[in-house]
Design an enzyme around this catalytic site. Structure first.
Site, PDB file in Angstrom:
ATOM      1  CG  ASP A 226      -6.234 -19.406   5.796  1.00 60.91           C
ATOM      2  OD1 ASP A 226      -6.141 -19.349   7.025  1.00 60.91           O
ATOM      3  OD2 ASP A 226      -6.105 -20.450   5.149  1.00 60.91           O
ATOM      4  CB  THR A 227      -9.237 -13.880   3.942  1.00 60.90           C
ATOM      5  OG1 THR A 227      -9.999 -15.066   3.651  1.00 60.90           O
ATOM      6  CG2 THR A 227      -9.653 -12.779   2.990  1.00 60.90           C
TER       7      THR A 227
END
Length: 404
Positions: free
Chosen positions: A207-208
């Site tokens: 996600d990051t």
């Protein structure tokens, strides 16, 4: 999916709303699972009922099972048979990022999303999450537990860990989004097709990394404050996840420092060359160059009495070179966002050294030929040398510094 090399050559088209009459599902909500035989069925049925009641477009729910060893595959298969909007995807390897990559890569829905199987995020935020993507307003959307308006119930350990992680991201990678870890995100498929080949992580850092690349490319990220209740039965290994995240931050930080992330091809509505081509670039470059030249002469005149001619010229040229590179990056060559900005400034400083050699050499020749040259003569020689350096700067900018 195309490989990374081809991504540099193309640009995303301008955002457009999803047609109101879409023949296939407009939204594909992925639920990544690993050994979730207890929560899977009630959560999927709750999500399905919510979408049936509130979502105005066709939708699909994809259960992405990444190597479960309990009864999860059996339950997922049965749900796919019973619910017409549900399907099941089985992977042989673990990793939430791997599951999302596989599910999103196979989907043809124009908007892709995912939610954690525990449904810790209140589903009332799902429509506000995907609406900006459907309307064409944004490229990526995330739920945030750390923005004003969010309501969060969780223990101090998870609260401190989350806030420290996002503070670390802001301090090391200078990100602008507030919450990288909330399991409640969505992305337009045309954006996902460009982002997924660039994301290396297959676990929790997925996600990051995706968000950092999207933000650095200048894509628009929409944030939705959510109501979120911690799942006390969460089996996430916080220590192992934290160590993996730190390794991911170090890797991304290194790529950003080297200027290898992201490619210019992720930009919306045009790459490095604005409409009008070479003529427009020359006109904009001339304006920026005229302002830079004026600033250089004014700074030189102000610094000359205190520092001497050569030092005043170097300092004035350095200040104006940084401003000139930034101005041309945005106005002349149409680059937006922070992606590659450090690399561009580094190359711009090389061009600055070339300009310094030209102008400094011109002053040296003048002082050798006419030791008692007046300040007016110095300014005239500097003006001529600066014009030559400006022409060379444009050629280097176009061919090297901002080359697509």
């Amino acid at each position: 999916m195309r490989n990374q090399g081809s991504l540099d050559l193309d640009c995303l088209p301008r955002r457009a709303p999803v047609p109101t009459r879409h023949p296939e599902p407009v939204l594909d909500v992925v639920v990544p699972v690993f050994n979730e035989e207890t929560d899977l069925e009630p959560s999927v049925r709750r999500l399905h009922a919510h979408l049936r009641e509130t979502f105005p477009y066709p939708f699909r729910i994809t259960v992405a099972d990444n190597a479960s060893t309990d009864g999860t595959p059996r339950i997922a298969a049965r749900l796919a048979d019973e619910l017409p909007e549900a399907r099941w995807l089985r992977l042989d390897e673990k990793g939430r990022g791997r599951a999302l990559r596989a599910a999103w890569s196979q989907s043809r829905a124009p908007v892709l999303a995912y939610v954690d199987v525990d449904l810790s995020t209140e589903l009332a935020a799902l429509l506000p999450l995907v609406a900006p993507l459907i309307s064409g307003h944004s490229d990526v959307a995330i739920g945030t537990r750390l923005a004003p308006g969010a309501r969060v119930v969780r223990g101090p350990k998870r609260e401190i860990t989350s806030r420290c992680y996002n503070a670390l991201l802001r301090s090391t990678l200078a990100v602008g989004f507030s919450d990288a870890q909330c399991g409640f995100k969505a992305v337009r498929r045309d954006v996902a097709e460009r982002l997924l080949p660039l994301v290396r992580d297959s676990g929790w850092f997925f996600d990051t990394e995706l968000l950092v690349i999207a933000e650095r490319a200048g894509l628009r990220i929409h944030e939705v404050p959510v109501d979120w209740v911690d799942d006390p039965d969460s089996r996430v290994d916080i220590l192992a996840t934290a160590l993996a995240d730190l390794r991911g931050i170090a890797r991304i930080g290194g790529a950003l420092a080297r200027g290898t992330l992201p490619p210019a091809g992720l930009r919306r509505g045009g790459c490095a060359e604005p409409p009008g081509g070479l003529v427009t670039q020359l006109l904009r470059f001339a304006v920026v160059g005229a302002l830079s030249t004026l600033g250089h002469l004014l700074l030189f005149a102000a610094l000359r009495p205190a520092t001497g001619a050569q030092a005043a010229n170097a300092l004035a040229l350095l200040v104006c070179a940084v401003a000139n590179t930034a101005g041309n990056r945005r106005l002349t060559f149409g680059l937006r966002g922070r992606g590659g900005a450090l690399r561009h400034q580094g190359r711009g400083l090389v061009v600055f050294l070339v300009g310094l050699a030209l102008t400094g050499g011109a002053l040296a020749v003048l002082h050798r030929a006419v030791p008692a040259a007046s300040h007016g003569t110095e300014l005239a020689v500097l003006l001529a040398a600066n014009l030559a350096a400006t022409l060379l700067r444009f050629l280097l900018f176009r061919a090297w510094v901002f080359r697509v």
